[in-house]
Write an enzyme that holds these catalytic residues in place. Structure first.
Site, PDB file in Angstrom:
ATOM      1  N   ASP A   1     -44.753 -17.063  21.869  1.00 52.42           N
ATOM      2  CA  ASP A   1     -43.953 -16.539  20.755  1.00 52.42           C
ATOM      3  C   ASP A   1     -42.850 -15.581  21.194  1.00 52.42           C
ATOM      4  OD1 ASP A   1     -45.421 -17.990  18.936  1.00 52.42           O
ATOM      5  OD2 ASP A   1     -45.970 -16.282  17.684  1.00 52.42           O
TER       6      ASP A   1
ATOM      7  N   ASN B   1     -43.436 -22.785  17.433  1.00 45.63           N
ATOM      8  CA  ASN B   1     -44.058 -22.491  16.127  1.00 45.63           C
ATOM      9  C   ASN B   1     -44.138 -20.991  15.899  1.00 45.63           C
ATOM     10  OD1 ASN B   1     -45.239 -22.867  13.666  1.00 45.63           O
ATOM     11  ND2 ASN B   1     -47.263 -23.409  14.458  1.00 45.63           N
TER      12      ASN B   1
ATOM     13  N   SER C   1     -43.953 -11.956   4.439  1.00 45.56           N
ATOM     14  CA  SER C   1     -43.175 -10.708   4.529  1.00 45.56           C
ATOM     15  C   SER C   1     -42.084 -10.823   5.582  1.00 45.56           C
ATOM     16  CB  SER C   1     -44.108  -9.554   4.910  1.00 45.56           C
ATOM     17  OG  SER C   1     -44.606  -9.745   6.231  1.00 45.56           O
TER      18      SER C   1
ATOM     19  N   ASP D   1     -53.978 -11.747   9.349  1.00 50.53           N
ATOM     20  CA  ASP D   1     -54.213 -12.390  10.648  1.00 50.53           C
ATOM     21  C   ASP D   1     -55.636 -12.155  11.156  1.00 50.53           C
ATOM     22  OD1 ASP D   1     -51.657 -13.351  10.664  1.00 50.53           O
ATOM     23  OD2 ASP D   1     -50.937 -12.144  12.340  1.00 50.53           O
TER      24      ASP D   1
ATOM     25  N   GLU E   1     -49.995 -21.066  11.125  1.00 50.53           N
ATOM     26  CA  GLU E   1     -50.018 -22.104  12.152  1.00 50.53           C
ATOM     27  C   GLU E   1     -50.729 -23.353  11.658  1.00 50.53           C
ATOM     28  OE1 GLU E   1     -49.963 -19.020  12.507  1.00 50.53           O
ATOM     29  OE2 GLU E   1     -49.368 -18.347  14.493  1.00 50.53           O
TER      30      GLU E   1
ATOM     31  N   HIS F   1     -53.786 -20.571  17.630  1.00 52.16           N
ATOM     32  CA  HIS F   1     -54.366 -19.609  18.579  1.00 52.16           C
ATOM     33  C   HIS F   1     -55.486 -18.785  17.958  1.00 52.16           C
ATOM     34  CE1 HIS F   1     -51.369 -16.365  17.029  1.00 52.16           C
ATOM     35  NE2 HIS F   1     -51.273 -17.420  16.259  1.00 52.16           N
ATOM     36  N   ARG F   2     -55.326 -18.397  16.689  1.00 51.72           N
ATOM     37  CA  ARG F   2     -56.357 -17.537  16.073  1.00 51.72           C
ATOM     38  C   ARG F   2     -57.621 -18.335  15.741  1.00 51.72           C
ATOM     39  NH1 ARG F   2     -53.903 -13.159  16.433  1.00 51.72           N
ATOM     40  NH2 ARG F   2     -51.704 -12.999  15.914  1.00 51.72           N
TER      41      ARG F   2
ATOM     42  N   LYS G   1     -49.991 -19.054  22.463  1.00 57.30           N
ATOM     43  CA  LYS G   1     -48.975 -18.630  21.479  1.00 57.30           C
ATOM     44  C   LYS G   1     -48.829 -17.109  21.478  1.00 57.30           C
ATOM     45  CE  LYS G   1     -47.427 -19.531  16.757  1.00 57.30           C
ATOM     46  NZ  LYS G   1     -47.278 -18.252  16.104  1.00 57.30           N
TER      47      LYS G   1
HETATM   48  O1  LIG Z   1     -43.906  -9.698  10.648  1.00 55.33           O
HETATM   49  C1  LIG Z   1     -44.762 -10.022  11.467  1.00 55.33           C
HETATM   50  O2  LIG Z   1     -44.713  -9.692  12.664  1.00 55.33           O
HETATM   51  C2  LIG Z   1     -45.896 -10.851  11.000  1.00 55.33           C
HETATM   52  C3  LIG Z   1     -46.197 -10.945   9.674  1.00 55.33           C
HETATM   53  C4  LIG Z   1     -47.344 -11.719   9.165  1.00 55.33           C
HETATM   54  O3  LIG Z   1     -46.842 -12.881   8.528  1.00 55.33           O
HETATM   55  P1  LIG Z   1     -46.726 -13.038   6.915  1.00 55.33           P
HETATM   56  O4  LIG Z   1     -45.823 -11.980   6.431  1.00 55.33           O
HETATM   57  O5  LIG Z   1     -46.170 -14.412   6.782  1.00 55.33           O
HETATM   58  O6  LIG Z   1     -48.111 -12.868   6.370  1.00 55.33           O
HETATM   59  C5  LIG Z   1     -48.318 -12.141  10.271  1.00 55.33           C
HETATM   60  O7  LIG Z   1     -49.145 -13.165   9.817  1.00 55.33           O
HETATM   61  C6  LIG Z   1     -47.598 -12.614  11.507  1.00 55.33           C
HETATM   62  O8  LIG Z   1     -48.505 -12.950  12.524  1.00 55.33           O
HETATM   63  C7  LIG Z   1     -46.709 -11.525  12.051  1.00 55.33           C
HETATM   64  C1  LIG Z   2     -49.033 -16.160  11.621  1.00 53.42           C
HETATM   65  C2  LIG Z   2     -48.827 -15.883  12.896  1.00 53.42           C
HETATM   66  O1  LIG Z   2     -47.670 -16.035  13.563  1.00 53.42           O
HETATM   67  P1  LIG Z   2     -46.183 -16.414  13.116  1.00 53.42           P
HETATM   68  O2  LIG Z   2     -46.100 -16.390  11.618  1.00 53.42           O
HETATM   69  O3  LIG Z   2     -45.322 -15.356  13.733  1.00 53.42           O
HETATM   70  O4  LIG Z   2     -45.918 -17.752  13.681  1.00 53.42           O
HETATM   71  C3  LIG Z   2     -49.929 -15.355  13.748  1.00 53.42           C
HETATM   72  O5  LIG Z   2     -49.646 -14.924  14.882  1.00 53.42           O
HETATM   73  O6  LIG Z   2     -51.076 -15.346  13.319  1.00 53.42           O
END
Ligand SMILES: O=C(O)C1=C[C@@H](OP(=O)(O)O)[C@@H](O)[C@H](O)C1
Ligand SMILES: C=C(OP(=O)(O)O)C(=O)O
Length: 465
Positions: free
Chosen positions: A52, A101, A179, A334, A362, A414-415, A440
């Site tokens: 990422d 992704n 968000s 998460d 994901e 990954h989670r 990831k």
């Molecule tokens: O702004 C960020 O760094 C993130 C916001 C979250 O997403 P959502 O806002 O889609 O829930 C989270 O799931 C993602 O892993 C990282």
């Molecule tokens: C949702 C996640 O990642 P992203 O939305 O940044 O792909 C995550 O890391 O759990």
């Protein structure tokens, strides 16, 4: 090749670990550093190197930034941008940026590049082309001096844009799906050269709020001036307006916290084995909301110790069970998969609420998670906004060692891999498919887990079958 990993039942897990740098902080810092105005480069310390963050670095380099990454990946030096932004890839069309992704990368870069101007197409793996971004591109369409469109159904990537930056400074964006749209627009504020404050109003619900506070804090650390204005509408619903002053980012030296979502797996290992695990480098006032998982584990009966610079979780003694709870995880979504695994070993059902947005990550982290937990014999009720996990009974936990293995799928998530692997600490014969998908955000996850729980408890099968 069909590689699997099996974590084997372990005595109480006791130890201490420092996870790698936060993905969310690394990708925010990279955006702020790249657009900083000043002679010296910005330097990030304790950064995450994973898929990422690598796609973020690669995309920025591709469109002209000079970025140096240290051998171990933890120090990143972000210099200036050279020449014509589109020169390296443009012949007649846009710069083609492949984002795999990474939700943060595509959402943050789309907003930042649209504010800076240029001609780009951002695409990813097939799942990325199913993850909505239309609320963000609609907001940008209202201010871009040019055009921005999505190419897949339902407002999903690829994103195509051409423009000369923003010619408006008032935007509205929906926050109920992710968000990251708001965070992206906020970070774009100081980049848009309108000379006026950028005002962003969130319409309707805002999910994952701690990430928005994190965005404001990182921006401020890079010299931006951001005001978050929460208010209560007549209906009682809370609304958020963000004002970003027209002040540029500064190149600074920036320290990144260890990743709190990654830490969740080690705390869970302590919770389900009755062990005690300390995560170093995280404090209760961390910028990452996901440290809040320790409070959820405390509600389930774990003992939690918090100090400046480390947080420890101790599970209940072997023979006792954790308590099933009813919990809203909207702010820490998460960690839902982590909690779901812990819930399997509780004394009653655990209801997780407030995470309808987990279906857009994901993979569908409600439906697909329920499907894998059921393979273990658990009863799982799916709800629109979450799930209820009914614990396993003793006979399901104490499976016969000679019983055929239970193979759990990971959906390139990954989670899913990192959390489901922990089930093996209590139940024998649980095999995790495609463990490499942890790359990831945490390429060394299984090596770090092995170091914590002992080599004899992690077994890799690399053979064809
Ligand atoms: O702004 C960020 O760094 C993130 C916001 C979250 O997403 P959502 O806002 O889609 O829930 C989270 O799931 C993602 O892993 C990282
Ligand atoms: C949702 C996640 O990642 P992203 O939305 O940044 O792909 C995550 O890391 O759990």
């Amino acid at each position: 090749m069909n590689c699997t990993v099996e974590v084997r039942p372990s005595p109480p897990v006791v130890g201490s670990i420092r996870p790698p740098g936060s993905k969310s902080l690394t990708n925010r810092a990279l955006i702020c550093a790249a657009f900083a105005v000043g002679k010296s480069p910005a330097v990030l310390h304790g950064a995450l190197r994973s898929e990422d963050t690598e796609v973020m670095v690669a995309a920025l380099r591709q469109v002209g930034w000079d970025i140096d990454v240290s051998g171990d990946g933890t120090e990143i030096t972000v210099g200036g941008r050279r020449g014509d932004p589109n020169a390296s890839t443009k012949v007649d069309g846009p710069a083609e940026l492949f984002i795999a992704n990474s939700g943060t990368t595509i959402r943050f870069l789309t907003a930042a590049l649209s504010a800076a101007g240029g001609d780009y197409r951002l695409s990813g793996v097939p799942r990325m082309h199913q993850r909505p971004i239309g609320d963000l591109t609609d907001a940008i369409a209202s201010v871009i001096d040019g055009r921005i469109v999505t190419e897949s159904d339902g407002g999903c990537p690829p994103v195509c844009m051409e423009g000369r930056g923003w010619n408006g400074h008032q935007l509205k964006v929906r926050g109920s799906v992710s968000s990251q749209y708001l965070s992206g627009l906020m970070m774009a504020g100081p980049i848009a050269a309108s000379g006026q404050p950028t005002v962003i109003e969130v319409s309707g619900e805002l999910v994952s709020r701690p990430y928005v506070d994190m965005t404001a804090k990182v921006m401020a650390d890079f010299g931006a001036v951001v005001h978050l204005k929460d208010s209560q509408a007549e209906s009682g619903a809370s609304t958020l307006k963000v004002v970003i002053e027209p002040v540029a980012y500064q190149p600074v030296e920036y320290d990144i916290e260890p990743d709190a979502s990654a830490a969740s797996y080690f705390w869970a290992a302590a919770a389900i084995t009755g062990g005690k695990v300390t995560v170093q480098g995280l404090s209760p006032d961390a910028l990452q909301g996901d440290v809040g998982l320790v409070d959820v584990l405390a509600q389930m009966g774990c003992v939690v110790e918090k100090s400046d610079g480390q947080m420890t979780v101790q599970g209940v003694p072997p023979g006792q069970r954790l308590t099933g709870i009813d919990v809203d995880m909207n702010a820490i979504s998460d960690t839902v998969q982590t909690l779901a695994v812990v819930a399997l070993f509780a004394d009653g059902p655990t209801r997780v609420r407030g995470v309808a947005h987990n279906r857009f990550k994901e993979t569908d982290r409600i439906g697909d998670l329920a499907c894998e937990l059921r393979k273990l014999g658990a009863t799982v009720d799916e709800h629109d906004d979450g799930m209820t996990i009914h614990p396993l009974d003793e006979s399901q936990v104490r499976r016969n060692q000679d019983a055929p293995p239970i193979r759990l799928a990971t959906y390139h998530d990954h989670r899913m891999a990192m959390s489901l692997a922990l089930v093996g600490l209590r139940i024998s014969g649980v095999q995790i498919e495609n463990p490499a998908c942890t790359a990831k955000t945490y390429p060394n996850y299984f090596a770090d887990l092995e170091a914590l729980i002992g080599q004899s408890h992690v077994w890799r099968n690399d053979s064809d079958d």
